[in-house]
Scaffold this active site. Structure first.
Site, PDB file in Angstrom:
ATOM      1  N   HIS A 162       0.819  -1.224   0.000  1.00 14.86           N
ATOM      2  CA  HIS A 162       0.000   0.000   0.000  1.00 14.86           C
ATOM      3  C   HIS A 162       0.852   1.273   0.000  1.00 14.86           C
ATOM      4  O   HIS A 162       0.322   2.366  -0.195  1.00 14.86           O
ATOM      5  CB  HIS A 162      -0.921   0.041   1.219  1.00 14.86           C
ATOM      6  CG  HIS A 162      -1.969  -1.022   1.230  1.00 14.86           C
ATOM      7  ND1 HIS A 162      -2.849  -1.209   0.191  1.00 14.86           N
ATOM      8  CD2 HIS A 162      -2.280  -1.966   2.166  1.00 14.86           C
ATOM      9  CE1 HIS A 162      -3.660  -2.220   0.479  1.00 14.86           C
ATOM     10  NE2 HIS A 162      -3.331  -2.702   1.662  1.00 14.86           N
ATOM     11  N   ASP A 197      -2.835 -10.444  -2.519  1.00  9.90           N
ATOM     12  CA  ASP A 197      -3.423  -9.950  -1.272  1.00  9.90           C
ATOM     13  C   ASP A 197      -4.872  -9.535  -1.571  1.00  9.90           C
ATOM     14  O   ASP A 197      -5.190  -9.126  -2.691  1.00  9.90           O
ATOM     15  CB  ASP A 197      -2.613  -8.752  -0.788  1.00  9.90           C
ATOM     16  CG  ASP A 197      -3.007  -8.283   0.601  1.00  9.90           C
ATOM     17  OD1 ASP A 197      -2.254  -8.589   1.553  1.00  9.90           O
ATOM     18  OD2 ASP A 197      -4.038  -7.600   0.734  1.00  9.90           O
ATOM     19  N   HIS A 199      -6.395  -7.017  -0.679  1.00 10.19           N
ATOM     20  CA  HIS A 199      -6.514  -5.567  -0.863  1.00 10.19           C
ATOM     21  C   HIS A 199      -5.729  -5.119  -2.094  1.00 10.19           C
ATOM     22  O   HIS A 199      -4.662  -5.675  -2.390  1.00 10.19           O
ATOM     23  CB  HIS A 199      -6.001  -4.835   0.387  1.00 10.19           C
ATOM     24  CG  HIS A 199      -6.713  -5.249   1.627  1.00 10.19           C
ATOM     25  ND1 HIS A 199      -6.143  -6.098   2.566  1.00 10.19           N
ATOM     26  CD2 HIS A 199      -7.963  -4.973   2.071  1.00 10.19           C
ATOM     27  CE1 HIS A 199      -7.022  -6.307   3.545  1.00 10.19           C
ATOM     28  NE2 HIS A 199      -8.124  -5.630   3.272  1.00 10.19           N
ATOM     29  N   ASP A 286      -4.934 -12.690   3.132  1.00 13.67           N
ATOM     30  CA  ASP A 286      -6.198 -12.194   3.689  1.00 13.67           C
ATOM     31  C   ASP A 286      -7.370 -12.421   2.738  1.00 13.67           C
ATOM     32  O   ASP A 286      -8.475 -11.955   2.995  1.00 13.67           O
ATOM     33  CB  ASP A 286      -6.090 -10.726   4.120  1.00 13.67           C
ATOM     34  CG  ASP A 286      -5.244  -9.888   3.191  1.00 13.67           C
ATOM     35  OD1 ASP A 286      -4.988 -10.341   2.051  1.00 13.67           O
ATOM     36  OD2 ASP A 286      -4.851  -8.777   3.591  1.00 13.67           O
TER      37      ASP A 286
HETATM   38 ZN   LIG Z   1      -4.236  -7.028   2.650  1.00 13.93          ZN
END
Ligand SMILES: [Zn+2]
Length: 347
Positions: A162, A197, A199, A286
């Site tokens: 991120h 991931d 996200h 995740d």
């Molecule tokens: Zn994540």
């Protein structure tokens, strides 16, 4: 496969994260690494190398991030903590906005708003040291691939996908995966990053957004449902020379492996068409069905399928640790992905 263990993989992260408006103990717990290390060392019996602190920062750190941002990360906690009654973590409570877009005072309170992009990315004492431990592991693993290893796994905390060029987000301050990809691109020419991931890998996307030598592909829960909420759409495809070299594959909440494999195979096709010299996998877990920060429905055995298909690309592959917060199943899930990969690679 060799595993490269960050010197800071198991240090506690004492900060908090703001989740749905509530401050909670940060979810990047040291136990995550302990479980993953058990998978790599005890279950998979990989050659685990405990990476020492590098004496110097790699040049790719400065190529990926802006100098003012790195200076901020290095000095922020010391400056912040000089204020009377300063909190133990650097946390923004005022940011630039559409009415006041330009920062005119460069003091700890405004700088926090400039460089820390959300409520889950505070800086604590020793944060700079810890995040550089992650860099050291990512670089050591990348160097092993450059030296001829077919595959490597970088176990590190904090994660990095991120982190943008000059903005921390999602608990990520330094873009470990991008730094590794940057280093590997010098050796292999063309590098693909596959982010699994749950996200969106917004930092990796931004860092390579205008480049055609690094293909970035991210599979994730769609922005309407999951962090970062403001990016990760399919129409974010790159800019300038990088147009067509970023691929986002957002998915509906609740997607199980039967629905996941279609986009996943599409991602692999994109990578094949790109014909990279090697592959970096941003390895988040995740997507697991019970992860407290995800919304997909991937099960432990499914990760072996993903590992198997990644191996079928036939590329030198570097796995770099990203998220995964269901601590008691991380060991089994990492084991499943890597075992699936290694079985195919050995076939
Ligand atoms: Zn994540």
């Amino acid at each position: 496969m060799k595993a490269f263990i960050s010197p800071t993989h198991d240090v506690p992260w004492p900060g908090n994260a703001m989740i749905r408006g509530l401050l909670k103990q940060h979810h990047d717990r040291a136990e995550r690494s302990i479980e993953i290390l058990a998978a790599l060392k005890d279950d998979l019996r990989l050659d685990c190398q405990f990476v020492p602190r590098a004496a110097e920062r790699p040049v790719e750190l400065f190529e990926v991030h802006a100098p003012d941002y790195l200076h901020y990360l290095e000095t922020a906690w010391d400056e912040w903590s000089k204020a009377p009654e300063a909190s133990f973590e650097v946390r923004p409570y005022i940011t630039t906005n559409r009415y006041f877009p330009t920062l005119r005072t460069h003091i700890p309170v405004t700088l926090a708003g400039k460089y820390l992009g959300d409520g889950g990315s505070p800086l604590v004492q020793d944060a700079w040291s810890n995040m550089n431990g992650s860099v050291d592991a990512a670089v050591a693993a990348a160097d092993a691939i450059i030296a001829g290893e077919r595959s490597a796994y970088a176990l590190l905390r904090p994660a990095g996908h991120h982190a943008m060029r000059d903005l921390a987000m999602g608990g990520c301050h330094i873009a470990n995966t991008a730094i590794a990809a940057q280093r590997l691109a010098k050796r292999f020419g063309r590098v693909a990053v596959l982010d699994i991931d749950v996200h969106h890998g917004n930092g990796t996307q931004q860092i390579f957004y205008d480049r055609d030598d690094v293909l970035t592909v991210s599979l994730h829960g769609k922005p309407e449902t999951l962090f970062p909420f403001i990016c990760g759409y399919a129409d974010e495809t790159g800019t300038g020379a990088g147009e067509g070299y970023n691929c986002n594959l957002p998915m509906e909440g609740g997607t199980a492996i039967s629905g996941y494999l279609g986009p996943f195979d599409h991602a692999l096709e994109r990578i094949k068409d790109f014909a990279p010299g090697m592959l970096v996998v941003a390895a988040g877990f995740d997507t697991f069905r019970h992860d407290p920060f995800g919304n997909l429905d991937i099960d432990t055995a499914d990760y072996a399928l993903l590992g198997d298909r990644i191996a079928q690309l036939g590329l030198p592959t570097l796995f770099v640790q990203e998220g995964g917060y269901k601590v008691d199943t991380l060991r089994a899930n990492v084991n499943s992905l890597v075992e699936g990969y290694l079985k195919r690679q050995g076939a």
